[in-house]
Each structure stands twice: as C-alpha cells, then as structure tokens.
Design an enzyme around this catalytic site. Structure first.
Site, PDB file in Angstrom:
ATOM      1  N   LYS A 116      40.387 -29.799   0.969  1.00 15.19           N
ATOM      2  CA  LYS A 116      40.613 -28.356   0.763  1.00 15.19           C
ATOM      3  C   LYS A 116      41.042 -27.692   2.067  1.00 15.19           C
ATOM      4  CE  LYS A 116      37.133 -28.517  -2.886  1.00 15.19           C
ATOM      5  NZ  LYS A 116      35.701 -28.461  -3.140  1.00 15.19           N
ATOM      6  N   ASP A 124      35.928 -34.260   0.480  1.00 16.74           N
ATOM      7  CA  ASP A 124      36.352 -33.215  -0.456  1.00 16.74           C
ATOM      8  C   ASP A 124      36.646 -31.910   0.303  1.00 16.74           C
ATOM      9  OD1 ASP A 124      36.320 -32.018  -3.363  1.00 16.74           O
ATOM     10  OD2 ASP A 124      34.949 -30.764  -2.209  1.00 16.74           O
ATOM     11  N   GLY A 184      37.667 -23.421  -6.324  1.00 17.67           N
ATOM     12  CA  GLY A 184      37.526 -23.046  -7.745  1.00 17.67           C
ATOM     13  C   GLY A 184      38.026 -21.658  -8.064  1.00 17.67           C
ATOM     14  N   GLU A 230      27.641 -36.041  -7.917  1.00 14.22           N
ATOM     15  CA  GLU A 230      28.236 -37.207  -8.573  1.00 14.22           C
ATOM     16  C   GLU A 230      27.365 -38.449  -8.340  1.00 14.22           C
ATOM     17  OE1 GLU A 230      31.137 -37.043 -10.184  1.00 14.22           O
ATOM     18  OE2 GLU A 230      31.687 -35.019  -9.583  1.00 14.22           O
ATOM     19  N   ALA A 239      51.011 -11.075 -19.405  1.00 13.56           N
ATOM     20  CA  ALA A 239      52.134 -11.893 -18.933  1.00 13.56           C
ATOM     21  C   ALA A 239      53.459 -11.444 -19.544  1.00 13.56           C
ATOM     22  CB  ALA A 239      51.890 -13.360 -19.271  1.00 13.56           C
ATOM     23  N   VAL A 256      41.401 -25.437  -4.429  1.00 13.46           N
ATOM     24  CA  VAL A 256      40.542 -25.009  -3.312  1.00 13.46           C
ATOM     25  C   VAL A 256      39.589 -23.921  -3.785  1.00 13.46           C
ATOM     26  CG1 VAL A 256      40.469 -24.154  -0.942  1.00 13.46           C
ATOM     27  CG2 VAL A 256      42.470 -25.418  -1.729  1.00 13.46           C
ATOM     28  N   GLY A 278      33.203 -26.176 -11.463  1.00 12.44           N
ATOM     29  CA  GLY A 278      32.662 -25.923 -12.809  1.00 12.44           C
ATOM     30  C   GLY A 278      33.757 -25.580 -13.796  1.00 12.44           C
TER      31      GLY A 278
END
Ligand code: HSE
Length: 443
Positions: free
Chosen positions: A212, A208, A141, A197, A40, A139, A309
C-alpha cells in the site's frame, strides 16, 4: 445519451472473483441501483460474475446477473465495459487484468500486491489502450486516500505520507497493549476470531502495508512503483516488554508506513515505531487504518476509517465504478493519470540509505547485573558516536538478566545497527538487543 460521437447507456460490469469483497460489491450495486444511476447519469449494471464456485449460495438475490465458472466469459466478453478484478494475488489475476486491458476494457481492482509489483506495466498498457485502471480499494479500504492524494491535493508538493495501513497489525498491537499479552497469544486469538489470516505473514511481516505504501508514494511523488526498495520490518519481534516500556515512557508502538521526500532523497519504510501517546496517530486503534499527508499548501491532512472488510472495500470499488461511469458519460476517459502524472513522466528518485536515515532510538538489552556492564555498553555506543538521552534499569538479580533500556539522541540507523552487533557479542548481554525508532514529530 450521445456524447463525442459515442453512445453510453449503461456501465456494463463483469466481475472476476466472488469472495468477501465481491459479495460486497454485488450487494452494493444491487441495493443502491437507483441512487447510483441518478448520481452517475446512467445505470451501473452488473452483468456477469466469474467464480470458481458459481453454485455456492451467497445469500444475495442476484436477479439477472449471470454466474459463470469461466473467466473468459468476462475477460473476452464484448458485452462488458469494465472488469472488476477481486481475485487477489498474482496468478491468474495479472494475466487476466492484462487481457482485459488488451481487449480495450477498463479495469478496477482491489489488488494491492498486483498494483504495487506490476503497476508500472499495467498503467502503461491502460494508457496505451485509452482505458482506465482504478485501484482506490487497494489502499486503506473505504478510506478515500488515493483520490485525496491524487486529486484533492493535486496542487501541492507533497513531501510526507504516513499512516497505519494494516488493520491486522494495528489490532494485534492494540490488544497487546490493552491486555498486556504477548504477540503469539494475541495473533492466535485473532486467527480464532477470523481477524487474522491462517498464514499471517503478509500482514505481520509488513508486506501488505508495504504494497500500500508503494502505491501512495508513487502517487505522492510521481515516481515508479518502488515496492522492492521499501525497508520492511514487521511486528513479530515487538514484545510485550517493549510495549510496557513504551507505555512507561509515554509512547505507543505502531506499525507505521512512511514515505518521505527530503533534499531529493526518498525514504520508504514500514516498521514498528514509538509515537507519542498524545499524537493522533497513536489514537488510531484496533482494526482502523489512517493516513496522514503533508503538502506545502495544504499542511497536514488526515484520513481515517475501515481499511478492510466486505462493505468498506466494496464502497471503494464502487467509487471507482462511479468515476468511470461519470467520465464515460462525458467522453473524458483518462482525464486523471493513475499515478498523478502520465506514465512517461514517472521518475525514479535516489533512496536514503541507512547511513542517511536519521532518528532517535529506543534500545532494550537484557544484561547480567554486575559492575562495569553499563560502562562496556556505553563505550561501544561512544565509539559509534551515539549519544544517550536517557537510561533506565529495573530490578536486581544475581542470576537472571535484568532489562536495560536506553534512549538515544539523534543518530543514524547504520550506527545503531553496527553498535548493536558489537553489543550482542558481550558476555554480559544475554539476549539479542532490540531497537525501535522513536518518531516524535508526527501529527
Ligand atoms: N489484511 C489487511 C489488513 C487488509 O489487515 O489491513 C487487506 O489489505
């Protein structure tokens, strides 16, 4: 370093929420400090984390990172450049993101519901304040779909984006097929193992995935976020019988999210569909996510990986932090509009209605086994101008219902819905009929 009159020595990060993803982000930032700094051109410094449970041991050695129970110490702080929102949901996340943007801080979030439902106001606010609102982690992961669509395909007219955006549903459907088990049992096993869940409705009812999809569609077509107009059907009604029939006919059932722009009309849907067993989308199994995008110059591209995750989601959050640090280093905040075009250029397109949504369909009925039943059913289909490609019937029984499966030629969703209402009224039809769209043309 001095650029454009501003001094940027480090990206000073504050975090809201210290759950699974928060732990992953903290771990990555601390673990890869040197690597990130080199890439960076400045250190990415995690300064402060606000959490309801500052005292809880997360098994991380946090060094000088301050833990606080007070969100104001992050949102109102003058010693932070960026707020990473990892609380999820709307309350208090929406208000906190607003306040962080208002105070001139950049924001990075993994909150798909927030972006899908309130993105328009938040992007407008971010743009007016000259700050960035990053949402790659919202969106799929770790799978870099926001960046791919917005940046790598920036030269294309994109007409189709589809994929598997919910790992829980994909896991359930995979298990049902591989083990021949019913939905309820697989869901309960998945909950026991922590893959689903306790309240699974956001996942299994398609909400969900629709959040997305709303985000991807807005980027693909330069439209306002349109969660409300997405057709949403989850997987609760997909039975082990449907899965077995799909297998027999050479298909797999997937919860597919699809956004298509054709002849100026937008089709936005999350629903279970049958896809050919030989397609790449059928091969996306278990908790994996995959997104396919079609652009007029690029053709079809595919992105596959872990959609949820601790570590995969942290990877996406940190990618946004890296973009921000690199932009700040050269004084170029706002270089890439969040949804491909500046907020005032976002448009609203007409939606394709059920009478315009065409396709072929699998229909499954449970019927009494006696002469004339098929004739009654096909008469109704004929009245609705629905033509059949194939009919399958199995077994014989004087007492029990027997399955009758039909595959239609091209028709519309409206015709199927109207015909099934009439078919359900027949005395010979013993259970509510089921229909599943067949998508044969996907990669
Ligand atoms: N619950 C989601 C899934 C992950 O099962 O894919 C977070 O969006």
């Amino acid at each position: 370093m001095v650029l454009g009159g501003s001094t940027v020595e480090a990206l000073r990060i504050g975090m809201l929420g210290f759950g699974t993803v928060g732990r992953g982000v903290a771990d990555l930032l601390l673990n890869h400090q040197e690597l990130l700094s080199q890439r960076a051109g400045m250190p990415l410094r995690l300064v402060r984390i606000a959490t309801r449970t500052p005292e809880r041991d997360r098994g991380l050695s946090l060094g000088g990172v301050e833990l606080t129970g007070d969100v104001n110490r992050v949102v109102n702080a003058s010693d932070l450049d960026v707020v990473v929102e990892l609380i999820g949901g709307f309350i208090p996340a929406r208000d906190l993101v607003h306040r962080a943007l208002e105070s001139g801080k950049h924001v990075i979030t993994a909150n798909k519901a927030l972006i899908a439902e309130y993105g328009s106001e938040l992007f407008a606010l971010a743009q007016s304040k000259g700050v960035q609102l990053g949402f790659e982690a919202s969106v799929a992961g770790a799978v870099p779909v926001v960046k791919a669509l917005r940046e790598s395909l920036a030269g294309n007219r994109v007409d189709l984006v589809y994929g598997i955006l919910n790992g829980t549903c994909n896991y359930i459907l995979t298990e049902m097929r591989e083990k021949g088990l019913p939905f309820a049992q697989v869901l309960s096993d998945a909950q026991d193992k922590g893959f689903a869940e306790a309240d699974p409705s956001f996942d299994v009812d398609g909400i969900d995935a629709a959040h997305k999809l709303a985000i991807l569609a807005a980027i693909a077509f330069g439209t306002h976020l349109d969660f409300a107009r997405i057709v949403k059907e989850g997987i609760r009604h997909v039975s082990d019988t449907d899965i077995a029939w799909a297998k027999e006919m050479g298909y797999r059932i997937k919860l597919l999210a699809m956004a298509r722009l054709k002849e100026g009309l937008l089709e936005l849907a999350v629903r279970p569909v049958m896809v050919p067993e030989s397609s790449m989308v059928a091969a996306v199994e278990g908790v994996s996510n995959a997104v396919f995008m079609h652009g007029d110059y690029a053709g079809t591209t595919m992105y596959h990986g872990r959609g949820a995750g601790e570590r995969p989601t942290a990877s996406a959050v940190v990618a946004d932090l890296m973009d921000l640090a690199r932009d700040l280093r050269v004084g170029s905040t706002g270089r890439i509009p969040a949804l491909s075009v500046p907020v005032h250029h976002l448009r609203t397109l007409p939606i394709r209605t059920a009478s315009q949504r065409q396709g072929t369909f699998y229909l499954r009925l449970a019927v009494t086994d006696r002469p004339g039943v098929l004739a009654e059913i096909t008469a109704i289909l004929a009245r609705h101008a629905i033509s059949l490609d194939a009919i399958h019937q199995k077994g014989r029984s004087r007492v029990e219902a027997v399955p009758l499966v039909m595959v239609t030629h091209e028709t519309t969703e409206e015709r199927i819905a109207m015909a099934l209402v009439e078919i359900e009224q027949l005395d010979s039809v013993r259970e509510p009929p089921r229909s599943i769209r067949i998508e044969s043309g996907l990669a």
